[in-house]
Motif scaffolding. Structure first.
Motif: not given
Length: 176
Positions: A93-97, A131-141, A143-153
């Protein structure tokens, strides 16, 4: 009102006939045990599939355990069970993943292509809220999750692999 309802049913029936009734709901089983693939005795799984009317299996694959996969896939194909490769890591769900996720998809595409009865699709079960990103900033988390799922799609679309994504319950219900 009744005529509209009947007209709607008739239109749906006609659309189904014209489209070959390609859309079908599945009763699926998530199998997070990659050792299931190597089992020579499938009686327990066969019983579960039969008792619950399961016609789709989401099976976790393990790079170190593909022995017996061809036999496993053929056995389930004979029973009319569609097998989807199951994969997922919270980090995806993270850009690094994203690259690790893409690498797993490429491996699954290759594995499927090497099988007589390839996968019916790939199911990604990524739980971004863990993941910790979600805990710190769910909105950004998100966005990152959706971006990666679009890439997978997009990766799955390019190789014409079905992608019935597993959206985590907390995201669907807004309870994050």
């Amino acid at each position: 009102m009744r005529k509209r309802w009947l007209a709607g049913v008739a239109a749906l029936f006609l659309a189904c006939i014209l489209n070959g009734c390609r859309t079908q709901a599945h009763t699926a089983l998530f199998s997070w045990d990659p050792q299931q693939v190597g089992q020579t005795d499938q009686k327990e799984m066969d019983e579960i599939l039969s008792v619950y009317g399961i016609d789709a299996l989401y099976q976790l694959m393990d790079r170190k355990n593909t022995a017996g996969l061809e036999r496993f896939m053929a056995h389930l194909a004979k029973q009319g069970v569609a097998v989807y490769a199951l994969a997922g890591e919270t980090e995806w769900a993270l850009p690094s993943g994203a690259d690790a996720m893409e690498g797993e998809l490429e491996w699954l595409f290759s594995l499927s292509g090497s099988l007589k009865n390839g996968f019916s699709g790939i199911v990604l079960d990524v739980e971004p809220y863990r993941n910790e990103r979600w805990e710190k900033d769910p909105r950004q988390g998100m966005k990152e999750y959706v971006a990666n799922m679009k890439r997978a799609y997009e990766s799955c679309r390019q190789v014409r692999m079905a992608w019935p994504n597993a959206i985590p319950m907390p995201i669907r219900t807004g309870n994050t």
